[in-house]
Design a protein around this motif. Structure first.
Motif, PDB file in Angstrom:
ATOM      1  N   GLU A 141      36.465 -54.406 -22.072  1.00  0.00           N
ATOM      2  CA  GLU A 141      35.811 -55.701 -21.872  1.00  0.00           C
ATOM      3  C   GLU A 141      34.380 -55.567 -22.397  1.00  0.00           C
ATOM      4  OE1 GLU A 141      36.470 -56.129 -17.686  1.00  0.00           O
ATOM      5  OE2 GLU A 141      38.589 -56.613 -17.941  1.00  0.00           O
ATOM      6  N   TYR A 142      34.252 -55.673 -23.706  1.00  0.00           N
ATOM      7  CA  TYR A 142      33.026 -55.274 -24.383  1.00  0.00           C
ATOM      8  C   TYR A 142      31.846 -56.196 -24.114  1.00  0.00           C
ATOM      9  CZ  TYR A 142      36.146 -52.047 -26.817  1.00  0.00           C
ATOM     10  OH  TYR A 142      37.045 -51.061 -27.113  1.00  0.00           O
ATOM     11  N   ASP A 143      32.072 -57.489 -24.034  1.00  0.00           N
ATOM     12  CA  ASP A 143      30.952 -58.397 -23.770  1.00  0.00           C
ATOM     13  C   ASP A 143      30.346 -58.120 -22.391  1.00  0.00           C
ATOM     14  OD1 ASP A 143      31.196 -59.629 -26.224  1.00  0.00           O
ATOM     15  OD2 ASP A 143      32.476 -61.251 -25.464  1.00  0.00           O
ATOM     16  N   GLN A 144      31.215 -57.897 -21.404  1.00  0.00           N
ATOM     17  CA  GLN A 144      30.714 -57.596 -20.055  1.00  0.00           C
ATOM     18  C   GLN A 144      29.980 -56.263 -20.030  1.00  0.00           C
ATOM     19  OE1 GLN A 144      33.741 -58.716 -20.909  1.00  0.00           O
ATOM     20  NE2 GLN A 144      34.818 -59.677 -19.173  1.00  0.00           N
ATOM     21  N   SER A 145      30.498 -55.267 -20.760  1.00  0.00           N
ATOM     22  CA  SER A 145      29.833 -53.964 -20.819  1.00  0.00           C
ATOM     23  C   SER A 145      28.439 -54.103 -21.419  1.00  0.00           C
ATOM     24  CB  SER A 145      30.672 -52.994 -21.652  1.00  0.00           C
ATOM     25  OG  SER A 145      30.007 -51.761 -21.804  1.00  0.00           O
ATOM     26  N   LEU A 146      28.336 -54.870 -22.493  1.00  0.00           N
ATOM     27  CA  LEU A 146      27.041 -55.061 -23.150  1.00  0.00           C
ATOM     28  C   LEU A 146      26.063 -55.771 -22.226  1.00  0.00           C
ATOM     29  CD1 LEU A 146      25.303 -54.833 -25.687  1.00  0.00           C
ATOM     30  CD2 LEU A 146      26.321 -56.988 -26.479  1.00  0.00           C
ATOM     31  N   ALA A 147      26.535 -56.790 -21.525  1.00  0.00           N
ATOM     32  CA  ALA A 147      25.657 -57.541 -20.616  1.00  0.00           C
ATOM     33  C   ALA A 147      25.121 -56.634 -19.509  1.00  0.00           C
ATOM     34  CB  ALA A 147      26.417 -58.725 -20.018  1.00  0.00           C
ATOM     35  N   GLN A 148      25.971 -55.785 -18.950  1.00  0.00           N
ATOM     36  CA  GLN A 148      25.528 -54.889 -17.885  1.00  0.00           C
ATOM     37  C   GLN A 148      24.594 -53.813 -18.425  1.00  0.00           C
ATOM     38  OE1 GLN A 148      26.071 -55.278 -14.593  1.00  0.00           O
ATOM     39  NE2 GLN A 148      27.142 -57.186 -15.079  1.00  0.00           N
ATOM     40  N   ALA A 149      24.859 -53.341 -19.642  1.00  0.00           N
ATOM     41  CA  ALA A 149      23.960 -52.356 -20.252  1.00  0.00           C
ATOM     42  C   ALA A 149      22.561 -52.935 -20.434  1.00  0.00           C
ATOM     43  CB  ALA A 149      24.524 -51.890 -21.591  1.00  0.00           C
ATOM     44  N   GLU A 150      22.497 -54.174 -20.877  1.00  0.00           N
ATOM     45  CA  GLU A 150      21.184 -54.814 -21.073  1.00  0.00           C
ATOM     46  C   GLU A 150      20.420 -54.923 -19.752  1.00  0.00           C
ATOM     47  OE1 GLU A 150      19.998 -55.039 -23.869  1.00  0.00           O
ATOM     48  OE2 GLU A 150      21.310 -55.891 -25.381  1.00  0.00           O
ATOM     49  N   ILE A 151      21.133 -55.236 -18.680  1.00  0.00           N
ATOM     50  CA  ILE A 151      20.478 -55.296 -17.360  1.00  0.00           C
ATOM     51  C   ILE A 151      19.958 -53.920 -16.971  1.00  0.00           C
ATOM     52  CG2 ILE A 151      20.873 -55.671 -14.887  1.00  0.00           C
ATOM     53  CD1 ILE A 151      22.970 -57.802 -15.709  1.00  0.00           C
ATOM     54  N   ALA A 152      20.810 -52.918 -17.123  1.00  0.00           N
ATOM     55  CA  ALA A 152      20.428 -51.561 -16.721  1.00  0.00           C
ATOM     56  C   ALA A 152      19.225 -51.057 -17.514  1.00  0.00           C
ATOM     57  CB  ALA A 152      21.610 -50.614 -16.900  1.00  0.00           C
ATOM     58  N   LEU A 153      19.148 -51.399 -18.773  1.00  0.00           N
ATOM     59  CA  LEU A 153      18.081 -50.870 -19.626  1.00  0.00           C
ATOM     60  C   LEU A 153      16.712 -51.472 -19.331  1.00  0.00           C
ATOM     61  CD1 LEU A 153      20.023 -50.634 -23.013  1.00  0.00           C
ATOM     62  CD2 LEU A 153      19.243 -48.735 -21.573  1.00  0.00           C
ATOM     63  N   THR A 154      16.651 -52.461 -18.449  1.00  0.00           N
ATOM     64  CA  THR A 154      15.357 -52.998 -18.027  1.00  0.00           C
ATOM     65  C   THR A 154      14.735 -52.174 -16.905  1.00  0.00           C
ATOM     66  OG1 THR A 154      16.333 -54.523 -16.403  1.00  0.00           O
ATOM     67  CG2 THR A 154      16.058 -55.342 -18.664  1.00  0.00           C
ATOM     68  N   THR A 155      15.371 -51.063 -16.538  1.00  0.00           N
ATOM     69  CA  THR A 155      14.842 -50.216 -15.468  1.00  0.00           C
ATOM     70  C   THR A 155      13.415 -49.756 -15.764  1.00  0.00           C
ATOM     71  OG1 THR A 155      15.168 -48.127 -14.253  1.00  0.00           O
ATOM     72  CG2 THR A 155      15.876 -48.174 -16.550  1.00  0.00           C
ATOM     73  N   ALA A 156      12.643 -49.629 -14.710  1.00  0.00           N
ATOM     74  CA  ALA A 156      11.304 -49.060 -14.844  1.00  0.00           C
ATOM     75  C   ALA A 156      11.272 -47.633 -14.306  1.00  0.00           C
ATOM     76  CB  ALA A 156      10.295 -49.915 -14.083  1.00  0.00           C
ATOM     77  N   THR A 157      12.427 -47.127 -13.840  1.00  0.00           N
ATOM     78  CA  THR A 157      12.478 -45.808 -13.201  1.00  0.00           C
ATOM     79  C   THR A 157      13.246 -44.794 -14.023  1.00  0.00           C
ATOM     80  OG1 THR A 157      12.422 -46.904 -11.034  1.00  0.00           O
ATOM     81  CG2 THR A 157      13.050 -44.586 -11.071  1.00  0.00           C
ATOM     82  N   ALA A 158      14.513 -45.073 -14.316  1.00  0.00           N
ATOM     83  CA  ALA A 158      15.286 -44.158 -15.157  1.00  0.00           C
ATOM     84  C   ALA A 158      14.704 -44.166 -16.564  1.00  0.00           C
ATOM     85  CB  ALA A 158      16.753 -44.580 -15.176  1.00  0.00           C
ATOM     86  N   LYS A 159      14.611 -43.012 -17.177  1.00  0.00           N
ATOM     87  CA  LYS A 159      13.987 -42.939 -18.508  1.00  0.00           C
ATOM     88  C   LYS A 159      14.482 -41.704 -19.242  1.00  0.00           C
ATOM     89  CE  LYS A 159       9.825 -40.670 -16.634  1.00  0.00           C
ATOM     90  NZ  LYS A 159      10.300 -40.666 -15.235  1.00  0.00           N
ATOM     91  N   LEU A 160      14.430 -41.758 -20.566  1.00  0.00           N
ATOM     92  CA  LEU A 160      14.805 -40.611 -21.368  1.00  0.00           C
ATOM     93  C   LEU A 160      13.744 -39.521 -21.267  1.00  0.00           C
ATOM     94  CD1 LEU A 160      16.086 -42.248 -24.687  1.00  0.00           C
ATOM     95  CD2 LEU A 160      17.470 -41.169 -22.895  1.00  0.00           C
ATOM     96  N   VAL A 161      14.208 -38.302 -21.210  1.00  0.00           N
ATOM     97  CA  VAL A 161      13.312 -37.151 -21.287  1.00  0.00           C
ATOM     98  C   VAL A 161      13.229 -36.719 -22.748  1.00  0.00           C
ATOM     99  CG1 VAL A 161      13.010 -34.727 -20.639  1.00  0.00           C
ATOM    100  CG2 VAL A 161      13.867 -36.380 -18.951  1.00  0.00           C
ATOM    101  N   ASP A 162      12.040 -36.527 -23.236  1.00  0.00           N
ATOM    102  CA  ASP A 162      11.858 -36.017 -24.592  1.00  0.00           C
ATOM    103  C   ASP A 162      12.132 -34.518 -24.571  1.00  0.00           C
ATOM    104  OD1 ASP A 162      11.051 -35.184 -27.089  1.00  0.00           O
ATOM    105  OD2 ASP A 162       9.193 -36.341 -27.092  1.00  0.00           O
ATOM    106  N   TYR A 163      13.224 -34.098 -25.211  1.00  0.00           N
ATOM    107  CA  TYR A 163      13.597 -32.694 -25.157  1.00  0.00           C
ATOM    108  C   TYR A 163      12.608 -31.789 -25.881  1.00  0.00           C
ATOM    109  CZ  TYR A 163      18.141 -33.576 -22.955  1.00  0.00           C
ATOM    110  OH  TYR A 163      19.130 -33.906 -22.066  1.00  0.00           O
ATOM    111  N   ASN A 164      11.702 -32.366 -26.660  1.00  0.00           N
ATOM    112  CA  ASN A 164      10.629 -31.565 -27.252  1.00  0.00           C
ATOM    113  C   ASN A 164       9.672 -31.049 -26.189  1.00  0.00           C
ATOM    114  OD1 ASN A 164      10.753 -31.726 -30.394  1.00  0.00           O
ATOM    115  ND2 ASN A 164      11.237 -33.799 -29.694  1.00  0.00           N
TER     116      ASN A 164
END
Length: 487
Positions: free
Chosen positions: A230-253
Motif C-alpha cells: 500500500e505505497y501511497d499510505q506508506s509514503l504518507a506515513q513516512a512524510e509524517i515521521a520525517l518531521t521528527t525533531a528528535t530522531a536523526k541521522l548520525v554522521d558516521y564520519n
C-alpha cells in the motif's frame, strides 16, 4: 521499596509465563497491581522489550554465508541449532529444544495484556494512564507484526485466508490458541495501532525512546504499509515521521575508534568503532531510533556473505569500514580461513531492527522508485548516503527499474540481517519479479544431530519455506490447538 517488591512479583509472573510456555499455562495468580507506577515500570523495562531473538534473521537469508571450508576448519564455532536455520530445515527447527523468538514475543504480548487488564482499575495520574495504555497496545501490535512476518505466509491477497497467529487478548489461559487467519491477524495488529495512536506524545522522547509516540507509530506504519504493498499510505506515513525533531541521522564520519582487541598465534589486532563497546545504558538510546528494537544473537556473530560484502564501496562506505570486521572470526578462535564479522552494538550481540530515520528514508525512496519517480527516489537515498560515506558521491538512476535496484541495494547495505528476512518475503509476493530473491546454500548434509562433512549438499530456500516452522515444544504445549505451517 513497596513498589520494587510489587514489580518483582509482577516480573516473576511474567517470567513464569515465559519459561512455562505461557500459551498453554495458567498463571499461578494475578499479581498485586495497584498503581499506574507499577505498570509504567513494566513498560520501562526496555532491556527486555527491545530484544528480538531471531536465529532466522541471523542465519536464514542471503546476508549470511558459512563457506564449507570455514565450517570444516571451525565446526565448533557454529551450533547444530544455528545450522538448522542456516539450511532452513523444517524438521530441525521443529525439533529444537526451544524457540526464543516465539516465546520472547509472546512474553511481551502477555505483559501488554497484563497492563491492559489492569490499567483502568489502578490508581494514578490519568495522563500517565493513557500513555501506558497506548504503550501496551503498541507493544502488542509490534510483537504480533514480528511474529506474523516469521511464522505466517507473506501478506498478499492470495494469502489472506492462510494461517495467522493465536490472538491472545487476555492473560486467561483458557483463551483459544487456535490460529486466526492472516487477515484477522493483520486486522488485530492495525486495531491495536489505532488504539496506540490515541497517545498524546507527538515525538520521540529522547530519554525514553522505547515509549510510543505519534512519530514512532508513523515510522512503523510506513513499514507496515510498504510490506502490504500500500505505497501511497506508506509514503504518507513516512512524510509524517520525517518531521521528527528528535530522531536523526548520525554522521558516521563522527564515529570514534573503540577498544581494539589483539590476539596471538598468529598475531592480529581487530579494530572496532565505539558502538561495539556500548552496553544497554548507551545503545538503548541510539539517536536514529523512533522506537527501540534490536535483532539479537547470543552467538555474537553475524557472518556476512560474499554477496553482501560485494555491495559496499569498501574504500568509502563507513558502514563497511566500521561494522564489517575483517578477520572478525578471531573473536571465536577462527584463524583459517579468515572470516568477516558484522558487529554494531555490544560486541556483536545487537543490531538495529526498530523503525529508524534511515529506514523511513529508505521506505520513502522505495515507494518513489516503485511509483516511477527515479529522481525523487535518488534524492531521498542520497540524504542517507551523505551521512554514511567518507567521500560522498550521489547515486543516480536512469529509470524506474534502475532506481528500484539501487534503493534496494542501499536498503540491504543499511540494514543487513535485521530486515533482510522480512524483505525477501515481501519481494516474493509483490507484482515486481525483478526483486525476487533465491537463497542457495552450498554446504553439507545437516541432520537433526549433526553435519556430515562427507556429503556436500545444495539447499534452496523455496517460496513455500518463507515462513518459520512452529517449534514442536510450543505445539505440544498447546495440546493440539496450534496447527503447523504447511510445507
Amino acid at each position: 521499596m513497596k513498589l520494587q517488591q510489587s514489580l518483582m512479583i509482577i516480573m516473576g509472573l511474567i517470567l513464569f509465563a515465559g519459561c512455562k510456555k505461557y500459551l498453554s499455562e495458567e498463571p499461578k495468580k494475578q499479581a498485586s497491581i495497584k498503581t499506574v507506577d507499577q505498570l509504567e515500570a513494566l513498560v520501562d523495562n526496555a532491556t527486555d522489550f527491545s530484544n528480538i531473538a531471531s536465529q532466522t534473521a541471523a542465519y536464514s537469508t542471503d546476508d549470511t554465508e558459512i563457506p564449507k571450508a570455514l565450517y570444516q576448519n571451525n565446526s565448533t564455532a557454529f551450533t547444530i541449532d544455528n545450522l538448522q536455520y542456516y539450511v532452513n530445515s523444517v524438521d530441525g527447527v521443529v525439533a529444537a529444544a526451544t524457540d526464543a523468538l516465539w516465546s520472547g514475543e509472546f512474553k511481551k504480548i502477555f505483559t501488554a495484556n497484563l497492563i491492559l487488564e489492569n490499567i483502568d482499575q489502578v490508581t494514578g495520574d490519568d495522563v500517565r494512564r493513557q500513555r501506558v495504555k497506548a504503550d501496551a497496545y503498541f507493544i502488542r501490535a509490534y510483537s504480533y507484526w514480528v511474529l506474523a512476518n516469521y511464522y505466517c505466509a507473506p501478506y498478499s491477497a492470495a494469502n489472506l485466508n492462510a494461517l495467522g497467529l493465536p490472538l491472545k487478548k487476555t492473560v486467561n489461559y483458557t483463551e483459544s490458541l487456535k490460529r486466526a487467519t492472516l487477515q484477522e491477524t493483520y486486522d488485530f495488529i492495525l486495531s491495536d495501532i489505532a488504539e496506540a495512536q490515541k497517545v498524546t506524545n507527538d515525538d520521540v522522547e529522547s530519554l525514553r525512546p522505547w515509549r510510543v509516540s505519534k512519530k514512532a507509530i508513523a515510522a512503523f506504519l510506513s513499514r507496515v504499509y510498504l510490506f502490504r504493498g500500500e505505497y501511497d499510505q506508506s509514503l504518507a506515513q513516512a512524510e509524517i515521521a520525517l518531521t521528527t525533531a528528535t530522531a536523526k541521522l548520525v554522521d558516521y564520519n563522527t564515529l570514534v575508534p573503540g577498544i581494539p582487541v589483539s590476539y596471538a598465534n598468529p598475531a592480529a589486532t581487530l579494530k572496532y568503532v565505539e558502538q561495539n563497546d556500548w552496553a544497554a545504558s548507551k545503545f538503548l538510546y541510539w539517536s536514529e531510533f523512533y522506537y527501540t528494537r534490536y535483532a539479537y544473537t547470543g552467538a555474537q556473530w553475524f557472518v556476512p556473505s560474499n554477496g553482501l560484502l560485494a555491495l559496499y564501496d569498501t574504500q568509502n562506505d563507513l558502514r563497511y569500514k566500521s561494522f564489517m570486521i575483517p578477520n572478525g572470526g578471531r573473536r571465536f578462535s577462527v584463524v583459517t580461513p579468515s572470516a568477516f564479522r558484522y558487529t554494531v552494538f555490544n560486541d556483536g550481540r545487537y543490531i538495529p531492527e526498530g523503525p529508524s530515520f534511515g529506514e523511513v528514508l529508505l521506505n520513502k525512496a522505495e515507494v518513489l522508485a516503485r511509483k516511477g519517480d527515479a529522481s525523487g527516489a535518488m534524492n531521498t537515498v542520497n540524504i542517507l548516503r551523505q551521512k554514511r560515506m567518507s567521500t560522498y558521491t550521489a547515486l543516480t538512476a536512469i529509470d524506474k527499474d534502475d532506481a528500484i535496484k539501487k534503493v534496494l541495494e542501499e536498503r540491504r547495505r543499511e540494514m543487513p540481517f535485521a530486515l533482510r528476512w522480512y524483505d525477501i518475503r515481501r519481494f516474493s509476493v509483490n507484482d515486481y519479479p525483478a526483486d525476487n530473491v533465491t537463497v542457495v546454500r552450498d554446504f553439507f548434509e545437516v541432520n537433526l544431530t549433526g553435519v556430515n562433512m562427507n556429503a556436500p549438499k545444495t539447499y534452496t530456500l523455496s517460496a513455500n519455506r518463507l515462513l518459520v516452522p512452529i517449534n514442536g515444544v510450543e505445539m505440544d504445549a498447546s495440546k493440539g490447538q496450534i496447527a503447523q505451517n504447511p510445507y
